[in-house]
Write a protein that holds these residues in place. Structure first.
Motif, mmCIF file in Angstrom:
data_model
loop_
_atom_site.group_PDB
_atom_site.id
_atom_site.type_symbol
_atom_site.label_atom_id
_atom_site.label_comp_id
_atom_site.label_asym_id
_atom_site.label_seq_id
_atom_site.Cartn_x
_atom_site.Cartn_y
_atom_site.Cartn_z
ATOM 1 N N GLY A 392 80.556 31.735 20.075
ATOM 2 C CA GLY A 392 81.095 32.211 18.812
ATOM 3 C C GLY A 392 82.606 32.338 18.814
ATOM 4 N N ASP A 393 83.261 32.050 19.950
ATOM 5 C CA ASP A 393 84.721 32.058 19.976
ATOM 6 C C ASP A 393 85.245 30.962 19.058
ATOM 7 N N ARG A 394 86.466 31.142 18.598
ATOM 8 C CA ARG A 394 87.086 30.142 17.731
ATOM 9 C C ARG A 394 88.262 29.496 18.460
ATOM 10 N N TYR A 395 88.363 28.173 18.341
ATOM 11 C CA TYR A 395 89.545 27.454 18.810
ATOM 12 C C TYR A 395 90.536 27.324 17.658
ATOM 13 N N LEU A 396 91.815 27.447 17.967
ATOM 14 C CA LEU A 396 92.866 27.283 16.969
ATOM 15 C C LEU A 396 93.966 26.414 17.555
ATOM 16 N N LYS A 442 90.006 43.550 16.914
ATOM 17 C CA LYS A 442 90.790 43.087 18.053
ATOM 18 C C LYS A 442 90.303 41.709 18.521
ATOM 19 N N VAL A 443 91.255 40.854 18.845
ATOM 20 C CA VAL A 443 90.937 39.496 19.280
ATOM 21 C C VAL A 443 91.747 39.183 20.542
ATOM 22 N N LYS A 444 91.060 38.827 21.605
ATOM 23 C CA LYS A 444 91.748 38.355 22.811
ATOM 24 C C LYS A 444 92.125 36.882 22.615
ATOM 25 N N VAL A 445 93.336 36.551 23.011
ATOM 26 C CA VAL A 445 93.864 35.204 22.779
ATOM 27 C C VAL A 445 94.215 34.560 24.117
ATOM 28 N N LYS A 453 95.382 31.109 30.208
ATOM 29 C CA LYS A 453 96.125 32.364 30.375
ATOM 30 C C LYS A 453 95.868 33.309 29.214
ATOM 31 N N LEU A 454 95.565 34.559 29.529
ATOM 32 C CA LEU A 454 95.382 35.581 28.511
ATOM 33 C C LEU A 454 96.747 35.988 27.957
ATOM 34 N N LEU A 455 96.946 35.785 26.667
ATOM 35 C CA LEU A 455 98.214 36.140 26.040
ATOM 36 C C LEU A 455 98.230 37.597 25.590
ATOM 37 N N GLY A 456 97.038 38.190 25.478
ATOM 38 C CA GLY A 456 96.957 39.587 25.071
ATOM 39 C C GLY A 456 95.857 39.785 24.048
ATOM 40 N N THR A 457 95.765 41.012 23.541
ATOM 41 C CA THR A 457 94.788 41.372 22.514
ATOM 42 C C THR A 457 95.542 41.747 21.253
ATOM 43 N N PHE A 458 95.119 41.164 20.119
ATOM 44 C CA PHE A 458 95.887 41.291 18.881
ATOM 45 C C PHE A 458 94.926 41.498 17.717
ATOM 46 N N SER A 459 95.482 41.926 16.583
ATOM 47 C CA SER A 459 94.727 42.027 15.340
ATOM 48 C C SER A 459 95.681 41.797 14.183
ATOM 49 N N GLY A 460 95.110 41.613 12.990
ATOM 50 C CA GLY A 460 95.940 41.434 11.798
ATOM 51 C C GLY A 460 96.872 40.254 11.922
ATOM 52 N N THR A 461 98.175 40.534 11.878
ATOM 53 C CA THR A 461 99.200 39.494 12.003
ATOM 54 C C THR A 461 100.142 39.802 13.160
ATOM 55 N N GLU A 462 99.587 40.376 14.232
ATOM 56 C CA GLU A 462 100.430 40.829 15.348
ATOM 57 C C GLU A 462 100.904 39.695 16.250
ATOM 58 N N LEU A 463 100.259 38.530 16.202
ATOM 59 C CA LEU A 463 100.570 37.460 17.155
ATOM 60 C C LEU A 463 101.412 36.385 16.509
ATOM 61 N N THR A 464 102.521 36.044 17.173
ATOM 62 C CA THR A 464 103.361 34.930 16.763
ATOM 63 C C THR A 464 103.450 33.942 17.924
ATOM 64 N N LEU A 474 97.203 25.309 21.839
ATOM 65 C CA LEU A 474 95.753 25.337 21.671
ATOM 66 C C LEU A 474 95.252 26.669 22.202
ATOM 67 N N LEU A 475 94.661 27.468 21.323
ATOM 68 C CA LEU A 475 94.262 28.828 21.652
ATOM 69 C C LEU A 475 92.752 28.997 21.542
ATOM 70 N N ARG A 476 92.193 29.802 22.438
ATOM 71 C CA ARG A 476 90.808 30.277 22.291
ATOM 72 C C ARG A 476 90.889 31.724 21.825
ATOM 73 N N LEU A 477 90.230 32.027 20.706
ATOM 74 C CA LEU A 477 90.240 33.361 20.136
ATOM 75 C C LEU A 477 88.882 34.009 20.401
ATOM 76 N N LYS A 478 88.887 35.081 21.160
ATOM 77 C CA LYS A 478 87.652 35.759 21.564
ATOM 78 C C LYS A 478 87.652 37.154 20.947
ATOM 79 N N PRO A 479 86.894 37.340 19.852
ATOM 80 C CA PRO A 479 86.924 38.641 19.174
ATOM 81 C C PRO A 479 86.135 39.709 19.938
ATOM 82 N N GLU A 480 86.586 40.938 19.810
ATOM 83 C CA GLU A 480 85.801 42.063 20.309
ATOM 84 C C GLU A 480 84.697 42.330 19.292
#
Length: 568
Positions: A392-396, A442-445, A453-464, A474-480
């Motif tokens: 269920g993770d999303r690629y972006l 929260k979404v782990k990126v 590499k884990l870039l961190g955990t973010f939500s909303g528009t916190e990640l640039t 190319l990112l894998r987005l793994k939601p909590e």
């Protein structure tokens, strides 16, 4: 199983083929390519001058370094039947190529270049655990006309050849080797005869040129019939591009692959032009049928094998694409499910190229991602996404091509910089809610190309994210996710040696929920969960006798977790 359920199951079995499904009801030929085909092709590195020695040397490297990642096809490209095919590079020797035919007017490998023959090569490649493919030209060899009485049509030996071809003038504009085949019983016999020969050799893949532009509908149909009658699964790939958009239904019914572009080479304009085509074809993607972005011009390419009196040796060049451009190419090919065929000489492959080709999370996305699509294209900032049906993770994927390339805006990622014309990079502010996640979730990126590499955990528009021009992230987005889902896997016989494999979800389902099915450890399909019944059903037709193990992986929803079950 009670009487009502049995009737329902039988109705599922006898219903018409579901062209959009990967649930076992799809046409048999589409099951021969459950995921996009991957391998090596000789054209980019040796044009028409390839030989047996070079092919087998590449096959050995492929087996050792790439097979475990899914690169299984070894494909000999154009004019393997000519003793003297080339005048160097991509220039064909059309004056005196000395093409080789058997008694039935079928091309056979040049004994000068492939002394062991294709049966020996196919057997050797199969022993390595790989598959063997060849390139052919549409139609009947023109050189039959040099002495037509010497050759006989297999299955109708008394028929004259003018009953097989439409004209003595080749229709292909760029290589005059072949004549168009009539759409009649004798034309079908000829196509049957050549595919039967390829099956005897052990061919697993046929790339057919001069077939999809212009679109040769009658000969495509004859070739589909020829493959289906030969008794061997052979993947069918059409070339060249651009393939016309209005042929999509015919392509889905008859082919595994078709080219979306003309020949692609190692320059940025070629790569950039693929974005428009990939966007169109992704809207019509069906499992087992793949729009082909063309081979990957990566590594050492553009070489020619010396042939005295015909062409000089040429050591070629290293791909002219930059590291960022290579990564952009790989990412687009991967997320849109294009087949991956390496164009460079594998014996000269460096570690950077090997790392690019063998990133396991990238390859997972390429093989299994669902709902792949472009979600925005704004002034050279292009975003694609797909879903991992197992987790269920999303690629972006965030691409920065060139500014002012398009005005089509459907933003799930918004830009927060000034005029992109003046920047060599662009910043993307990711809006997680526009990607289907809840506000505040929260979404782990993870950065796929940076070894996950884990870039961190973010939500909303916190990640640039900053993307270089001609580059990509190319990112894998793994939601909590919270709550609980469980999966019940059942098998039921439905007669005639057929079965239903049913996954029932106890928990939450949404419009993006999938079950990924494996049988005996091998992928067989990803099926969307029916939201009302909360079921996903795979149809298993006449499995081999004995015990089988089935695995089902449920993706969960955007806010509830994935799960799995194994049934033996």
């Amino acid at each position: 199983m009670n009487k009502i359920n049995l009737l329902f199951a039988l109705m599922l079995v006898v219903s018409s083929i579901n062209m959009n499904a990967q649930d076992g009801t799809e046409a048999e030929f589409r099951k021969w390519a459950l995921t996009p085909p991957m391998g090596w092709n000789s054209w980019d590195c040796y044009y028409s001058s390839i030989n047996e020695e070079i092919t087998m040397a590449n096959a050995k490297v492929q087996q050792r370094k790439l097979l475990k990642y899914g690169y299984e096809y070894v494909v000999v490209d154009i004019r393997w039947y000519a003793n003297h095919p080339s005048h160097g590079g991509g220039r064909y020797n059309e004056d005196n190529p000395d093409c080789q035919l058997d008694e039935y007017g079928r091309y056979i490998p040049s004994p000068m270049r492939f002394p062991s023959g294709f049966k020996w090569m196919a057997d050797a490649i199969h022993r390595m655990g790989m598959k063997f493919g060849i390139h052919i030209m549409r139609g009947l060899p023109k050189c039959i006309l040099d002495n037509p009485s010497v050759y006989k049509l297999k299955g109708a030996e008394d028929i004259s050849w003018d009953k097989v071809y439409t004209s003595t003038k080749p229709e292909c504009m760029w290589l005059k080797d072949n004549l168009t085949v009539r759409n009649n019983e004798y034309g079908q016999l000829y196509y049957n005869s050549i595919v039967d020969l390829y099956a005897e050799w052990g061919v697993d893949f046929i790339k057919v040129d001069d077939m999809s532009r212009p679109y040769a509908a009658e000969e495509i149909n004859m070739l589909r019939k020829a493959i289906d009658q030969c008794g061997r699964p052979i993947v069918l790939s059409l070339s060249p591009g651009k393939t016309a958009y209005d042929k999509i239904d015919d392509l889905h019914q008859k082919t595994n692959m078709w080219r979306m572009m003309d020949d692609l080479w190692d320059n940025w304009p070629s790569i950039k032009n693929v974005f428009t085509e990939a966007d169109y074809w992704s809207k019509h993607h069906q499992p087992g049928c793949y729009a082909d972005c063309d081979m990957l011009p990566i590594g050492q390419i553009g070489m020619t094998v010396y042939d005295e009196g015909y062409c000089k040796a040429d050591s070629g060049r290293k791909s002219g694409l930059t590291e960022d451009e290579l990564r952009t190419m790989m990412t687009l090919w991967g997320i849109c499910h294009s087949p991956l065929f390496i164009g460079g000489d594998l014996t000269m492959m460096d570690q950077q190229t090997l790392r690019l080709l063998t990133n396991e999370d990238y390859l997972n996305m390429h093989a299994y991602g669902v709902e792949a699509r472009q979600i925005s294209n704004e002034e050279g900032r292009i975003q694609w996404t797909s879903i991992d049906p197992e987790t269920g993770d999303r690629y972006l994927a965030l691409f920065y091509t060139d500014p002012k390339t398009s005005t089509c805006i459907l933003a799930s990622v918004t830009d927060n910089t000034g005029d992109s014309n003046v920047y060599e990079s662009s910043n993307f502010m990711i809006d997680f809610t526009s990607l289907g996640f809840e506000k505040g979730q929260k979404v782990k990126v993870y950065d796929v190309w940076d070894n996950g590499k884990l870039l961190g955990t973010f939500s909303g528009t916190e990640l640039t994210q900053t993307v270089k021009r001609h580059g990509v992230k190319l990112l894998r987005l793994k939601p909590e996710r919270s709550g609980k889902n469980s999966l019940r896997l059942q098998t039921s016989a439905i007669g005639n040696g057929n079965f239903l494999i049913t996954a029932t979800i106890n928990g939450h389902v949404d419009e993006h929920s999938y079950v990924k099915f494996l049988m005996d450890g091998k992928f067989v399909g990803s099926v969307k969960v029916e939201p009302i019944t909360k079921k996903a059903v795979y149809h298993l037709y006449k499995p081999t006798k004995g015990k089988h193990t089935f695995q089902a992986f449920y993706s969960g929803t955007a806010t509830t977790p994935s799960c799995r079950q194994i049934k033996r």
